[in-house]
Design an enzyme around this catalytic site. Structure first.
Site, PDB file in Angstrom:
ATOM      1  N   TRP A  88       0.850  -1.189   0.000  1.00  0.00           N
ATOM      2  CA  TRP A  88       0.000   0.000   0.000  1.00  0.00           C
ATOM      3  C   TRP A  88       0.890   1.245   0.000  1.00  0.00           C
ATOM      4  O   TRP A  88       2.052   1.179   0.412  1.00  0.00           O
ATOM      5  CB  TRP A  88      -0.953  -0.006   1.191  1.00  0.00           C
ATOM      6  N   GLU A 131       7.086   8.183  14.167  1.00  0.00           N
ATOM      7  CA  GLU A 131       7.340   7.537  12.872  1.00  0.00           C
ATOM      8  C   GLU A 131       8.233   8.412  11.988  1.00  0.00           C
ATOM      9  O   GLU A 131       9.082   7.903  11.243  1.00  0.00           O
ATOM     10  CB  GLU A 131       6.019   7.262  12.140  1.00  0.00           C
ATOM     11  N   GLU A 169       8.741   1.451   6.605  1.00  0.00           N
ATOM     12  CA  GLU A 169       8.407   2.358   7.708  1.00  0.00           C
ATOM     13  C   GLU A 169       8.151   3.783   7.201  1.00  0.00           C
ATOM     14  O   GLU A 169       7.344   4.522   7.765  1.00  0.00           O
ATOM     15  CB  GLU A 169       9.553   2.386   8.727  1.00  0.00           C
ATOM     16  N   HIS A 172       4.691   5.110   6.949  1.00  0.00           N
ATOM     17  CA  HIS A 172       3.852   5.324   8.133  1.00  0.00           C
ATOM     18  C   HIS A 172       3.766   6.806   8.506  1.00  0.00           C
ATOM     19  O   HIS A 172       2.679   7.358   8.661  1.00  0.00           O
ATOM     20  CB  HIS A 172       4.387   4.513   9.326  1.00  0.00           C
ATOM     21  N   GLU A 222       8.566  -3.079  17.978  1.00  0.00           N
ATOM     22  CA  GLU A 222       7.613  -3.312  16.885  1.00  0.00           C
ATOM     23  C   GLU A 222       6.278  -3.801  17.440  1.00  0.00           C
ATOM     24  O   GLU A 222       5.211  -3.424  16.951  1.00  0.00           O
ATOM     25  CB  GLU A 222       8.165  -4.343  15.884  1.00  0.00           C
ATOM     26  N   THR A 225       4.496  -0.759  18.823  1.00  0.00           N
ATOM     27  CA  THR A 225       3.879   0.100  17.809  1.00  0.00           C
ATOM     28  C   THR A 225       2.662  -0.584  17.185  1.00  0.00           C
ATOM     29  O   THR A 225       1.689   0.077  16.842  1.00  0.00           O
ATOM     30  CB  THR A 225       4.875   0.500  16.694  1.00  0.00           C
ATOM     31  N   ASP A 254       1.602  -3.643   9.164  1.00  0.00           N
ATOM     32  CA  ASP A 254       3.047  -3.588   8.852  1.00  0.00           C
ATOM     33  C   ASP A 254       3.878  -3.861  10.098  1.00  0.00           C
ATOM     34  O   ASP A 254       4.848  -4.614  10.071  1.00  0.00           O
ATOM     35  CB  ASP A 254       3.438  -2.184   8.354  1.00  0.00           C
ATOM     36  N   GLU A 255       3.492  -3.216  11.192  1.00  0.00           N
ATOM     37  CA  GLU A 255       4.264  -3.365  12.442  1.00  0.00           C
ATOM     38  C   GLU A 255       4.232  -4.826  12.905  1.00  0.00           C
ATOM     39  O   GLU A 255       5.209  -5.329  13.450  1.00  0.00           O
ATOM     40  CB  GLU A 255       3.715  -2.458  13.559  1.00  0.00           C
ATOM     41  N   HIS A 258       6.771  -6.711  10.989  1.00  0.00           N
ATOM     42  CA  HIS A 258       8.126  -6.383  11.491  1.00  0.00           C
ATOM     43  C   HIS A 258       8.381  -7.078  12.830  1.00  0.00           C
ATOM     44  O   HIS A 258       9.483  -7.559  13.090  1.00  0.00           O
ATOM     45  CB  HIS A 258       8.272  -4.866  11.655  1.00  0.00           C
TER      46      HIS A 258
END
Ligand SMILES: [Fe+2]
Ligand SMILES: [Fe+2]
Length: 397
Positions: A88, A131, A169, A172, A222, A225, A254-255, A258
Site C-alpha cells: 500500500w 514515525e 516504515e 507510516h 515493533e 507500535t 506492517d508493524e 516487522h
C-alpha cells in the site's frame, strides 16, 4: 510509540521507561533552549551533550556468527518484506489531489475529523512524530555491529533488510502526516518543528552497537507500535472516522510483520547462543525499553514526551499494562523459562526476566492511577488547547 507519569516517584520504583518521562540524563536541546531563543551555534553545542555511552560491546569473535547468519536471514527474514508492487502507499488512503473530487473528499474527511476529541489527536500526532524520526532508526540499524549496511547499497541480507524495512516504515509517517494536514485539526508548524528537533536530538537506547541488544529492542518496539496503531484504529472507528481507522489498521499490520521478523531473529539467537541472548534480554529489561521519541521537544514544553505519554496511557492507546504484556509475550515466545545449560550469569538473567512481569504487575495499578491524576496541560500541536477529559477512557486496564 511511547509513555508517562510522575517522574520522581516512578523512577524510584523502577517502572518501565515507556511509562516514564525522559530521564534527566537524556539531555536534549530542550533543557537548554526553553527559556531563551538559542543561537544556531548553541543548538549544535547542546546536541553534543550526552551521557557516557557504552559502544561496540559485542565481542569481536561474535561478528563471524552474524556473517554466517546472512543466508539464514535471506531465507527466513526477507520473506517478511512486502514487494513494492504489492504494498500500500499513503496515496491509497487520502484524497487524490489530481482528481476532480478532491475538494469534496477533503471536506468530508474534515467533517469526520471534527467528531474526534483533542486527546486522540495528541496521541496520533505523537505517534506520527515518532514515525517521522525514521532517519534515527535507520542510523541505529546501520551502527549495529555485524548487521550494518557498509556501503549504503550492500548486497548482504542484513543490509537488504535494513533498507527495505526503512522503506516500509517511511510510509507510516508519510501517511499520518498527510492525514493530519488534511484534517485541519492540528498546528502543523509546531508538529514539523517537533520532528526537526527530534531527528536532531536522536535517541539513546543503550543498545551499545550490539545486535543482541538492538534486536531485542526492535522486537519489543515493533510489538509496542503494533499495539499502539491498533488501538488508534479502534478509537478512530468508534469516533466514526472510517478512513482514519483503516489507515491506522494498515500501519498496524506492517508493524505486526516487522514484529514477527525481529522476534524470529532473537529466537534464532536463542537457539545458537542462548547464554549471551538471555543476558542481553535481561540487560535491556534492566535498562528498560526507552521509547524511541523520548527526546521529543516542540520548542516550548520541556516535558513533552511525558505529557504525550500520559495522554496515550489514559486514552488506552499504549499503557504500562501493554509494556508488561509485551514482556510476558516475549518471555513465552522465546521459551525463556525452559532454557537449560546456562552459565551462572545466564541463569541469573533467565530468572530475572521470568520474574519481572510479576514484579511490574504489582506496580501497575499505582502507575495507572498516577497517570489518571496527572494535571491537564496545553499542547502546542493542538494550538495550546488543554484537554478536557484526558483520562476518560478506561480501555487501558
Ligand atoms: Fe512504523
Ligand atoms: Fe515497524
Amino acid at each position: 510509540m511511547g509513555l508517562k507519569f510522575n517522574s520522581v516517584s516512578f523512577r524510584s520504583q523502577k517502572l518501565p521507561c515507556s511509562a516514564l518521562p525522559p530521564m534527566p540524563s537524556f539531555r536534549s536541546p530542550k533543557y537548554f533552549m526553553a527559556s531563551t531563543p538559542p543561537s544556531a551555534s548553541k543548538e549544535v553545542v547542546n546536541l553534543r551533550k550526552t551521557q557516557v555511552q557504552v559502544t561496540h560491546s559485542m565481542p569481536a569473535h561474535k561478528m563471524e556468527m552474524f556473517k554466517w547468519l546472512d543466508s539464514w536471514v535471506e531465507d527466513n527474514i526477507l520473506i517478511h518484506l512486502q514487494p513494492v508492487e504489492k504494498s500500500w502507499q499513503a496515496q491509497d488512503f487520502v484524497p487524490d489531489a489530481a482528481s476532480d473530487g478532491f475538494y469534496k473528499q477533503v471536506e468530508e474527511l474534515r467533517e469526520r475529523a471534527k467528531e474526534i476529541p483533542d486527546d486522540y489527536f495528541v496521541v496520533l500526532v505523537g505517534d506520527m512524530i515518532t514515525e517521522e524520526a525514521l532517519p534515527t532508526y535507520q542510523t541505529l540499524l546501520n551502527t549495529t555491529d555485524g548487521v550494518l549496511d557498509e556501503t549504503g547499497a550492500s548486497p548482504s541480507s542484513w543490509a537488504i533488510w535494513n533498507r527495505a524495512w526503512t522503506a516500509e516504515e517511511n510510509r507510516h509517517g508519510d501517511l499520518l502526516h498527510k492525514y493530519l494536514y488534511l484534517s485541519g485539526r492540528v498546528d502543523m508548524r509546531q508538529i514539523e518543528k517537533t520532528i526537526q528537533y527530534l531527528i536532531g536530538s536522536g535517541m539513546d537506547l543503550k543498545t551499545e552497537n550490539n545486535p543482541y541488544l538492538t534486536f531485542i529492542y526492535t522486537a519489543f518496539q515493533e510489538r509496542a507500535t503494533f499495539i499502539s496503531h491498533k488501538n488508534t484504529a479502534k478509537l478512530a472507528w468508534d469516533h466514526g472516522a472510517t478512513e482514519l481507522a483503516k489507515l491506522c489498521g494498515f500501519i498496524a499490520s506492517d508493524e505486526k510483520r516487522h514484529e514477527i521478523a525481529y522476534t524470529k531473529i532473537i529466537q534464532k539467537l536463542f537457539e545458537i547462543d542462548p547464554d549471551e541472548t538471555v543476558q542481553a534480554f535481561a540487560d535491556m529489561m534492566r535498562k528498560k525499553i526507552t521509547m524511541p521519541a523520548h527526546l521529543m521537544y516542540d520548542g516550548r514544553d520541556e516535558n513533552l514526551f511525558h505529557h504525550f505519554s500520559t495522554v496515550a496511557q489514559t486514552l488506552g492507546v499504549y499503557t504500562i499494562k501493554d509494556y508488561i504484556d509485551i514482556l510476558e509475550f516475549l518471555v513465552d515466545r522465546w521459551k525463556v523459562k525452559e532454557l537449560t545449560g546456562l552459565s551462572a550469569d545466564g541463569r541469573k538473567a533467565r530468572d530475572f526476566v521470568c520474574e519481572l512481569p510479576l514484579r511490574l504487575r504489582k506496580l501497575e495499578e499505582r502507575a495507572t492511577l498516577r497517570a489518571k491524576q496527572a494535571p491537564n496541560v496545553p499542547f502546542s500541536w493542538i494550538s495550546d488547547r488543554k484537554l478536557k477529559h484526558p483520562m476518560k477512557n478506561d480501555l487501558a486496564m
